[in-house]
Design an enzyme around this catalytic site. Structure first.
Site, PDB file in Angstrom:
ATOM      1  N   LYS A  16     -49.636  28.858 -33.766  1.00 13.30           N
ATOM      2  CA  LYS A  16     -49.224  29.840 -34.787  1.00 13.30           C
ATOM      3  C   LYS A  16     -50.040  31.123 -34.685  1.00 13.30           C
ATOM      4  O   LYS A  16     -49.549  32.204 -34.943  1.00 13.30           O
ATOM      5  CB  LYS A  16     -49.413  29.264 -36.200  1.00 13.30           C
ATOM      6  CG  LYS A  16     -48.480  28.124 -36.532  1.00 13.30           C
ATOM      7  CD  LYS A  16     -48.688  27.652 -37.951  1.00 13.30           C
ATOM      8  CE  LYS A  16     -50.028  26.986 -38.188  1.00 13.30           C
ATOM      9  NZ  LYS A  16     -50.248  25.749 -37.451  1.00 13.30           N
ATOM     10  N   GLY A  40     -57.790  26.604 -37.857  1.00 12.96           N
ATOM     11  CA  GLY A  40     -58.435  27.430 -36.844  1.00 12.96           C
ATOM     12  C   GLY A  40     -57.356  28.131 -36.057  1.00 12.96           C
ATOM     13  O   GLY A  40     -56.561  27.478 -35.397  1.00 12.96           O
ATOM     14  N   HIS A  41     -57.256  29.430 -36.203  1.00  8.63           N
ATOM     15  CA  HIS A  41     -56.235  30.176 -35.471  1.00  8.63           C
ATOM     16  C   HIS A  41     -56.880  30.952 -34.326  1.00  8.63           C
ATOM     17  O   HIS A  41     -57.741  31.790 -34.554  1.00  8.63           O
ATOM     18  CB  HIS A  41     -55.509  31.140 -36.419  1.00  8.63           C
ATOM     19  CG  HIS A  41     -54.627  30.426 -37.397  1.00  8.63           C
ATOM     20  ND1 HIS A  41     -54.092  31.028 -38.498  1.00  8.63           N
ATOM     21  CD2 HIS A  41     -54.194  29.151 -37.422  1.00  8.63           C
ATOM     22  CE1 HIS A  41     -53.363  30.139 -39.160  1.00  8.63           C
ATOM     23  NE2 HIS A  41     -53.411  28.995 -38.521  1.00  8.63           N
ATOM     24  N   GLN A 224     -52.128  24.538 -40.701  1.00 10.93           N
ATOM     25  CA  GLN A 224     -51.741  23.153 -40.399  1.00 10.93           C
ATOM     26  C   GLN A 224     -50.252  23.100 -40.000  1.00 10.93           C
ATOM     27  O   GLN A 224     -49.783  24.044 -39.391  1.00 10.93           O
ATOM     28  CB  GLN A 224     -52.040  22.218 -41.586  1.00 10.93           C
ATOM     29  CG  GLN A 224     -53.521  21.977 -41.822  1.00 10.93           C
ATOM     30  CD  GLN A 224     -54.164  23.031 -42.696  1.00 10.93           C
ATOM     31  OE1 GLN A 224     -53.603  23.436 -43.703  1.00 10.93           O
ATOM     32  NE2 GLN A 224     -55.337  23.479 -42.318  1.00 10.93           N
ATOM     33  N   ALA A 299     -59.769  23.844 -32.731  1.00  7.95           N
ATOM     34  CA  ALA A 299     -60.418  25.154 -32.861  1.00  7.95           C
ATOM     35  C   ALA A 299     -61.477  25.128 -33.967  1.00  7.95           C
ATOM     36  O   ALA A 299     -62.383  25.952 -33.992  1.00  7.95           O
ATOM     37  CB  ALA A 299     -59.369  26.222 -33.176  1.00  7.95           C
ATOM     38  N   THR A 301     -63.037  21.863 -35.248  1.00  8.84           N
ATOM     39  CA  THR A 301     -64.037  20.798 -35.089  1.00  8.84           C
ATOM     40  C   THR A 301     -64.357  20.493 -33.624  1.00  8.84           C
ATOM     41  O   THR A 301     -65.282  19.737 -33.351  1.00  8.84           O
ATOM     42  CB  THR A 301     -63.530  19.496 -35.744  1.00  8.84           C
ATOM     43  OG1 THR A 301     -62.279  19.162 -35.128  1.00  8.84           O
ATOM     44  CG2 THR A 301     -63.331  19.658 -37.237  1.00  8.84           C
ATOM     45  N   GLY A 302     -63.583  21.040 -32.709  1.00 11.40           N
ATOM     46  CA  GLY A 302     -63.798  20.774 -31.284  1.00 11.40           C
ATOM     47  C   GLY A 302     -63.324  19.386 -30.859  1.00 11.40           C
ATOM     48  O   GLY A 302     -63.488  18.982 -29.708  1.00 11.40           O
ATOM     49  N   ARG A 303     -62.712  18.633 -31.796  1.00  9.86           N
ATOM     50  CA  ARG A 303     -62.269  17.273 -31.457  1.00  9.86           C
ATOM     51  C   ARG A 303     -61.128  17.328 -30.441  1.00  9.86           C
ATOM     52  O   ARG A 303     -60.249  18.195 -30.533  1.00  9.86           O
ATOM     53  CB  ARG A 303     -61.740  16.558 -32.711  1.00  9.86           C
ATOM     54  CG  ARG A 303     -62.817  16.173 -33.682  1.00  9.86           C
ATOM     55  CD  ARG A 303     -62.220  15.447 -34.879  1.00  9.86           C
ATOM     56  NE  ARG A 303     -61.452  16.332 -35.733  1.00  9.86           N
ATOM     57  CZ  ARG A 303     -60.794  15.925 -36.827  1.00  9.86           C
ATOM     58  NH1 ARG A 303     -60.788  14.646 -37.157  1.00  9.86           N
ATOM     59  NH2 ARG A 303     -60.135  16.780 -37.571  1.00  9.86           N
ATOM     60  N   LYS A 331     -46.341  27.247 -25.533  1.00  8.82           N
ATOM     61  CA  LYS A 331     -47.020  26.467 -24.497  1.00  8.82           C
ATOM     62  C   LYS A 331     -46.075  25.805 -23.490  1.00  8.82           C
ATOM     63  O   LYS A 331     -46.351  24.718 -22.987  1.00  8.82           O
ATOM     64  CB  LYS A 331     -47.939  25.440 -25.148  1.00  8.82           C
ATOM     65  CG  LYS A 331     -49.100  26.107 -25.909  1.00  8.82           C
ATOM     66  CD  LYS A 331     -50.177  25.120 -26.263  1.00  8.82           C
ATOM     67  CE  LYS A 331     -51.558  25.698 -26.194  1.00  8.82           C
ATOM     68  NZ  LYS A 331     -52.619  24.771 -26.430  1.00  8.82           N
ATOM     69  N   LEU A 332     -44.960  26.461 -23.228  1.00  9.11           N
ATOM     70  CA  LEU A 332     -44.007  25.954 -22.242  1.00  9.11           C
ATOM     71  C   LEU A 332     -44.688  25.777 -20.881  1.00  9.11           C
ATOM     72  O   LEU A 332     -44.465  24.796 -20.176  1.00  9.11           O
ATOM     73  CB  LEU A 332     -42.833  26.936 -22.115  1.00  9.11           C
ATOM     74  CG  LEU A 332     -41.737  26.492 -21.177  1.00  9.11           C
ATOM     75  CD1 LEU A 332     -40.932  25.356 -21.770  1.00  9.11           C
ATOM     76  CD2 LEU A 332     -40.818  27.656 -20.799  1.00  9.11           C
TER      77      LEU A 332
HETATM   78  P1  IMP Z   1     -58.392  17.970 -44.042  1.00  6.46           P
HETATM   79  O1  IMP Z   1     -57.390  19.062 -44.080  1.00  6.46           O
HETATM   80  O2  IMP Z   1     -59.740  18.389 -43.560  1.00  6.46           O
HETATM   81  O3  IMP Z   1     -58.452  17.220 -45.339  1.00  6.46           O
HETATM   82  O4  IMP Z   1     -57.902  16.896 -42.950  1.00  6.46           O
HETATM   83  C1  IMP Z   1     -56.716  16.121 -43.136  1.00  6.46           C
HETATM   84  C2  IMP Z   1     -55.964  15.944 -41.822  1.00  6.46           C
HETATM   85  O5  IMP Z   1     -55.412  17.197 -41.436  1.00  6.46           O
HETATM   86  C3  IMP Z   1     -56.836  15.493 -40.654  1.00  6.46           C
HETATM   87  O6  IMP Z   1     -56.056  14.663 -39.819  1.00  6.46           O
HETATM   88  C4  IMP Z   1     -57.165  16.783 -39.927  1.00  6.46           C
HETATM   89  O7  IMP Z   1     -57.448  16.568 -38.566  1.00  6.46           O
HETATM   90  C5  IMP Z   1     -55.846  17.526 -40.112  1.00  6.46           C
HETATM   91  N1  IMP Z   1     -55.992  18.994 -40.053  1.00  6.46           N
HETATM   92  C6  IMP Z   1     -56.508  19.801 -41.007  1.00  6.46           C
HETATM   93  N2  IMP Z   1     -56.452  21.090 -40.614  1.00  6.46           N
HETATM   94  C7  IMP Z   1     -55.870  21.098 -39.408  1.00  6.46           C
HETATM   95  C8  IMP Z   1     -55.486  22.137 -38.498  1.00  6.46           C
HETATM   96  O8  IMP Z   1     -55.657  23.330 -38.737  1.00  6.46           O
HETATM   97  N3  IMP Z   1     -54.895  21.724 -37.338  1.00  6.46           N
HETATM   98  C9  IMP Z   1     -54.637  20.414 -37.076  1.00  6.46           C
HETATM   99  N4  IMP Z   1     -54.975  19.422 -37.883  1.00  6.46           N
HETATM  100  C10 IMP Z   1     -55.575  19.748 -39.049  1.00  6.46           C
END
Ligand code: IMP
Length: 428
Positions: A16, A40-41, A224, A299, A301-303, A331-332
């Site tokens: 986005k 995280g944008h 999200q 973007a 948490t780096g997960r 992302k094609l």
């Molecule tokens: P929370 O928003 O921190 O409460 O997390 C709830 C769920 O939403 C978790 O699975 C997070 O990984 C996911 N989540 C929250 N923000 C983002 C985002 O910007 N991108 C992707 N997943 C997100």
């Protein structure tokens, strides 16, 4: 003039950031309507990369007005850090940022409660970003939240904080055996934030409605994605706000009659961060390929993101609940090297076929995706900006997605940069 909502069609991270950045060129106001600094944008301008969490990326464009609406939850420390980081990189944040006095404030006890609650849940944890988002929205709904307008009124703030800290410390101690907070410490810390933020606070609903009446272009930016929406997502593995298009109205104080179009951002495959069902997840080499090629790491948490094939029923569900008028396919180019590309068209559970996304968590967790297979195009589409230049097999993939979702694809993104985009129809 038009007013457009941009929202994610999957589990967030659809790209986005780049699409909003592109559309911002024609927008006067860019408005965030839900979520917080869990988002995280990522935006790439020239060879500079910016990751924004709370402030709309419109801030990177001179002359644009950015709004943080009432539906957002604000961690004042995170917001001030973001403002300062932008200033350090030469981006002015002054008369171009407006914050709603009705937005709720994230407090340190929200983060503490979330951390303890996730710990207690063990394998049933949601896998949150740990930013205190859920407990802040819980307080909002319980009508004990602290709003931005309260923060900038020291007396109101102290009264509310006193009661909340008492209650939260009790929970932390009795339920989790965790350390509580000292009223004066939190009060003093937050009074410092109040001073920094005071001048940005306005009635943003009035501001945006006035802009609309004056014929300005307003872009509403969701964070999200649809399947993380608290009502329409894979509950309880969701975030705590309405990421879907309806949230743009409640989260900004603009009526639905003012919205002209809803653009869904759809990634050419699927990703998810955190726990929860993900029918098309690939735990094999193809999943790893998508993660590495697509740089699929959070973007915020780096997960590492979980990766999988495109899920058509999940995306057409998103088209319905958001009322998409347009789709931006992103992302094609990540799929360029694949021999075979699969699309999920339904699910099997206990011998029964489901053509629509089931609402029951148990079915979503236990179902097997039904796939159709397409031949990969095996040529680079990276950076292509004209539809005609796409390989035939990539066009076939795009057409099949369009057929399955039943929404026009008007933007196709083939890279991180602004110019790596095919625009089939102008959105504004
Ligand atoms: P929370 O928003 O921190 O409460 O997390 C709830 C769920 O939403 C978790 O699975 C997070 O990984 C996911 N989540 C929250 N923000 C983002 C985002 O910007 N991108 C992707 N997943 C997100």
């Amino acid at each position: 003039m038009s007013n457009i909502i941009v929202t994610g069609a999957q589990w967030g991270d659809e790209g986005k950031g780049k699409i909003v950045d592109l559309l911002t060129i024609d927008a006067d106001y860019i408005v965030r309507y839900q979520g917080g600094h869990n988002a995280g944008h990522t935006v790439v301008i020239g060879n500079k990369e910016f990751i924004l969490h709370l402030i709309p990326s419109g801030i990177l464009h001179p002359g644009k007005k950015c709004v943080i609406g009432n539906g957002v939850v604000i961690d004042p420390h995170a917001l001030i850090t973001e403002i300062d980081a932008l200033k350090e990189r030469g981006i002015e944040v002054k008369d171009n940022l407006f914050i709603s006095g009705r937005a709720h404030i994230i407090m340190p006890y929200h983060r503490a409660i979330e951390k303890e609650s996730e710990k207690l849940k063990g394998s049933l944890r949601i896998g949150t970003t740990g930013r205190g988002i859920g407990p802040t929205y819980a307080d909002k709904m319980a009508r004990v939240g602290i709003r931005v307008a309260d923060l900038i009124d020291s007396e109101v703030f102290k009264d509310k904080l006193k009661i909340n800290i008492q209650e939260m410390n009790y929970f932390l101690d009795k339920l989790y055996s965790a350390k509580g907070f000292i009223l004066d410490d939190v009060y003093n810390e937050y009074m410092g934030y109040a001073e920094r933020l005071r001048n940005f606070v306005v009635d943003t609903s009035l501001l945006i409605n006035k802009a609309i009446d004056e014929g300005k272009n307003v872009l509403f930016e969701g964070a999200q994605g649809t399947h993380l929406d608290v009502d329409h997502g894979t509950y309880p593995y969701v975030t705590s706000s309405n990421a879907t298009a309806g949230g743009a109205c409640t989260g900004t104080g603009v009526g639905p009659t003012k919205i002209d179009r809803v653009l869904g951002v759809v990634k050419a495959y699927t990703t998810r961060v955190g726990s929860g069902p993900f029918p098309t997840e690939l735990k094999d080499k193809t999943g790893e390929f998508l993660r590495e090629r697509g740089r699929e790491y959070g973007a915020t948490t780096g997960r590492p993101r979980r990766c999988g094939w495109f899920d058509a029923p999940a995306t057409s569900y998103a088209a319905k609940v958001n009322g998409f008028t347009d789709i931006a396919l992103t992302k094609l180019d990540v799929l360029d090297d694949l021999e075979e590309i699969k699309i999920c068209t339904g699910y099997m559970y206990n011998g029964r076929r489901y053509d629509e996304l089931p609402s029951e968590l148990k079915i979503l967790e236990g179902c097997e995706p039904i796939y159709e297979s397409l031949e990969g195009w095996k040529v680079s589409t990276s950076g292509i900006s004209r539809y005609d230049d796409l390989p035939q097999k990539a066009k076939a993939y795009i057409n099949r997605l369009k057929e399955l979702i039943s929404v026009e694809i008007t933007i196709i993104s083939t890279g991180f940069r602004r110019d790596e985009t095919i625009t089939l129809r102008k959105i504004f």
